[in-house]
Design an enzyme around this catalytic site. Structure first.
Site: not given
Ligand code: DGJ
Length: 786
Positions: A199, A443, A478, A526, A548
């Site tokens: 990450w 998460r 996402d 994403c 990110d």
């Molecule tokens: C993870 C993504 O990579 C971020 O850009 C954002 O959208 C968050 N999640 C939102 O929870």
């Protein structure tokens, strides 16, 4: 083109490459050659070599073939149990528990164009020359067929391969391993290049010399993951960007994958790619088929740059959805790093207004807009109801955003579910979990069982309704956790090891339907940034949020590494905050832009906290991006200097007709008394005359500190209360950086190089000095004038 000669040799040829196979006397399919194109001939027996005497301690395959052992033969498909002791590419278990198989040539067909791989993403013909070859192999004893499928994209120097296993009529089999690709090379003089990460640190380039033994990259997370991208390159040890041989391999798949390289005792180098065999098996009933994902491969003798450009072309023309090919992507604003979950309609509209004022085109509302979603502990799964923070709902908000002259986009994370959600209360068994264990959370969330068709229908209905309600033109899809507690209450017990692959098939089914139904929605995938930046997702969603991490110093690595495989048209890149939320590094607004504009530009910071200086700089940037958008999104990409082995990253994009180009120059740390620098440009027309000019870029004079007093007639204090004067000047005075202008020839810029202005060396400053500093950068525009 695909040729077969009378010696049962197959020659797959592209404009610059040849891939040659032979059916041996034993009827095994042997790999003879992959490399620079050689002429089509009626006999390639000179490419095949075998031992004239027995090879000590190797086993004879059969007494019918003297001194013939599979362990010293180069194969296109490898199984265990008939004298090959390498890693098998296909392993099946029969109903009687036996595990030996041996696939021999039976027939082949060649046809123009390509067939679809049902249920799986794949490359496709697009007004270009494509031919396919299917070679059927058969093991009579176990009554199983294997079809090796090759597609040849002539002009792109691309060949793809996948495999289909067809069970006969006799009995069920269990597939334990089914790699899409197996190639055996006859020596091991290669470096292996892979893209490694985690990450906020995705796609760092790793290079290592091949050694005897087995090395593999993989994922067990149910995503392709940032750990190891499903990409491998075997390259000459002295390969550079422009010279030397290299082979690139990339798997079109988004889940658990494996890439393997094995050098056996005889220096045979075996490369495989496919679904990760770890925790995988697939029961194939009588007469049923199993199709593996496709690998796309390319060879170049012109270095890594050419390999990447072959991939870029194939992705742009033959993989991403047709309706988005070379279609301009909007300049977006994303709310996430500006407000996270802390917003209401008023706040969003204020941001949107400013976004519009600065020239942006699309407003993306990120996480937090639905049900009770005010932090990351609840509501995933309940997509139908809007959050109270939006009294007029999504529909109301999106209309207001549209009225401001912006398109509206939305964030979703459909594969996930919060324990605190209506969906979980109604369908706890739709979750991947074990009833006798406490589920591990990532998460604070769990994963839906995408192998269950009821889950897919539910998500399809909910999402379709959201997309219609919000007049949505862009979706950020996402996916923020990796799997644990692997069990599906939908699948029967004996099929549990099918879950990882069925999850991906369910996902592909869902996004395939949504992509077809909502042709005008631009989907960006994403997974906590770049955890699922792979060719599988790109088949459905033409762009990916690469990371990110928006810090330009980190992004230059990530974007440089990504470019090994992925074109700029797929790479989401945003200007973030200062200091960076990911590494707390101070960054200037120009460098943030200079990195992010080589990709699909967005802004993701609180626009209401911007200084005047930053607002003015952003307006100029937006203007610049719009003017050069086509070049920055779809131009031909050249890497010049790598941040992985130098203090700089340098790269450029060139238009197809070579009429214009943009050069990006990035520095890590300022060196004291830096030498004069020269950069050799690439991809220009050597006979043309070009004008080169720096992008108009500004520097906040605060960066001069006390030295400002050398330039103004009064004394300016830089600290404390009196520092306000310093701040006020910097906010209102746009200090223009050095501007370099050169008229010269393409050959001179490429062969002699572009001589950059000296960097600041502590001994003076004038308009012919580049003040770059730590993590500083420049962009230069190059245009043909003759
Ligand atoms: C993870 C993504 O990579 C971020 O850009 C954002 O959208 C968050 N999640 C939102 O929870």
């Amino acid at each position: 083109m695909i040729y077969v000669n009378n010696n049962n040799e197959f020659h797959l040829s592209t404009a610059n490459t040849s891939y040659i196979m032979k059916v041996l006397k034993s009827n095994h399919l042997s790999h003879l050659y992959y490399g620079r194109r050689i002429k089509d001939r009626n006999d390639y027996s000179n490419l095949y070599r075998s031992y004239a005497t027995p090879v000590g301690n190797e086993t004879d395959y059969s007494k019918k073939c003297n001194n013939y052992s599979l362990n010293v033969t180069n194969l296109e498909i490898a199984t265990y149990g008939k004298s090959d002791y390498g890693e098998p590419s296909l392993q099946i278990e029969m109903e009687d528990n036996s595990r030996v198989s041996d696939f021999l040539y039976q027939s082949h067909i060649i046809y123009e164009g390509n067939k679809q791989l049902i249920g799986l993403p794949h490359t496709f013909q697009n007004e270009d020359k494509v031919e396919s070859l299917e070679i059927t192999l058969y093991d009579q004893i176990v009554d199983v067929y294997v079809v090796l499928i090759y597609k040849v994209f002539y002009d792109r120097d691309i060949i793809t391969r996948s495999m289909k296993i067809i069970n006969g009529e006799s009995s069920k089999i269990k597939i334990e391993k089914a790699m899409s690709l197996n190639i055996d090379f006859e020596n091991n003089n290669y470096d292996l290049i892979t893209l490694e990460g985690k990450w906020i640190r995705e796609k760092h380039i790793q290079k290592q010399r091949l050694k005897k033994g087995v090395y593999y990259i993989n994922s067990k997370r149910f995503t392709s993951s940032a750990d190891h991208n499903p990409f491998m390159c075997l390259a000459d040890i002295d390969v550079t960007e422009d010279y030397g041989s290299c082979y690139g391999f990339a798997l079109i798949y988004s889940g658990n994958h494996q890439g393997l390289v094995e050098v056996n005792p005889h220096n045979r180098t075996r490369i495989q790619m496919g679904i990760n065999p770890f925790d995988f098996s697939w029961i194939l009933d009588e007469k049923k088929e199993f199709q593996t994902p496709e690998v796309i491969m390319t060879y170049s003798y012109r270095g890594l740059g050419d390999m990447s450009r072959n991939f870029h072309n194939a992705i742009n023309y033959n993989l991403i959805p047709k309706q988005w090919q070379f279609r301009k992507r909007p300049l977006l604003y994303n709310s996430w790093e500006a407000v996270y979950f802390d917003f209401n309609e008023k706040k969003l509209l204020k941001l949107a207004k400013m976004a519009k004022e600065l020239g942006m085109e699309l407003f993306v509302l990120d996480d937090g807009w639905f049900k009770g979603r005010n932090d990351d502990t609840t509501s995933l799964g309940d997509w139908i109801e809007d959050n109270k923070k939006l009294p007029n709902g999504l529909a109301g908000l999106s209309s207001k955003i549209n009225e401001l002259g912006l398109q509206f986009g939305i964030w979703v994370e459909p594969e996930m579910i919060s324990k605190e959600s209506d969906l979980y209360r109604r369908h706890p068994n739709w979750v991947i979990k074990l009833d006798n264990r406490e589920s591990s959370l990532g998460r604070n969330q769990l994963m839906l069982d995408m192998a269950n068709p009821n889950v897919i229908s539910y998500l399809y209905n909910q999402l379709s309704s959201v997309f219609k309600r919000g007049k949505v033109r862009y979706v950020k899809w996402d996916m923020n956790r990796s799997v644990t507690d692997i069990y599906s209450s939908y699948l029967p017990k004996h099929r549990q090891k099918e879950l990882a692959h069925r999850y991906i098939l369910g996902l592909y089914d869902l996004i395939g339907r949504l992509k077809n139904d909502f042709e005008d929605i631009l989907f960006e995938s994403c997974a906590s940034g770049g955890n699922r930046y792979d060719l599988g997702m790109l088949y459905y969603m033409p762009q990916t949020w690469a990371s990110d991490n928006t810090d330009p110093g980190e992004r230059m690595n990530i974007q440089y590494g990504s470019s090994l495989l992925y074109p700029l048209s797929t790479l989401g890149a945003h200007v973030g905050s200062n200091p960076s939320h990911q590494v707390l590094r101070q960054n200037n607004i120009e460098s943030r832009f200079n990195v992010a504009c080589f990709g699909l530009l967005g802004y993701e910071l609180n626009l209401n906290n911007l200084s005047n200086f930053e607002k003015k700089a952003i307006k100029k940037q937006v203007e610049f991006y719009k003017k050069h958008r086509k070049l920055l999104q779809f131009g031909t990409f050249y890497r010049i200097k790598s941040p992985f082995n130098s203090n700089h990253a340098v790269w450029m994009v060139v238009s197809k007709d070579k009429d214009e180009a943009l050069l990006g120059y990035y520095q890590k740390l300022q060196e004291s008394n830096e030498n004069l620098e020269t950069v050799k440009l690439k991809g220009l027309d050597k006979n043309a005359s070009y004008h080169l000019e720096s992008r108009e870029q500004y520097m906040n004079i605060e960066r001069f500190g006390e030295l400002i007093n050398d330039y103004v007639p009064f004394n300016v204090k830089t600290n404390g209360l009196r520092g306000i004067v310093h701040k006020t000047i910097s906010d209102n005075y746009m200090f223009k950086n050095d501007v370099q202008k050169i008229d010269t020839f393409g050959d001179s810029l490429m062969y002699a190089g572009f001589k950059l202005l000296q960097q600041f060396n502590g001994a003076g400053f004038n308009e012919n000095v580049r003040y770059i500093g730590d993590f500083g950068s420049r962009i230069y525009y190059i245009k043909r004038f003759q």
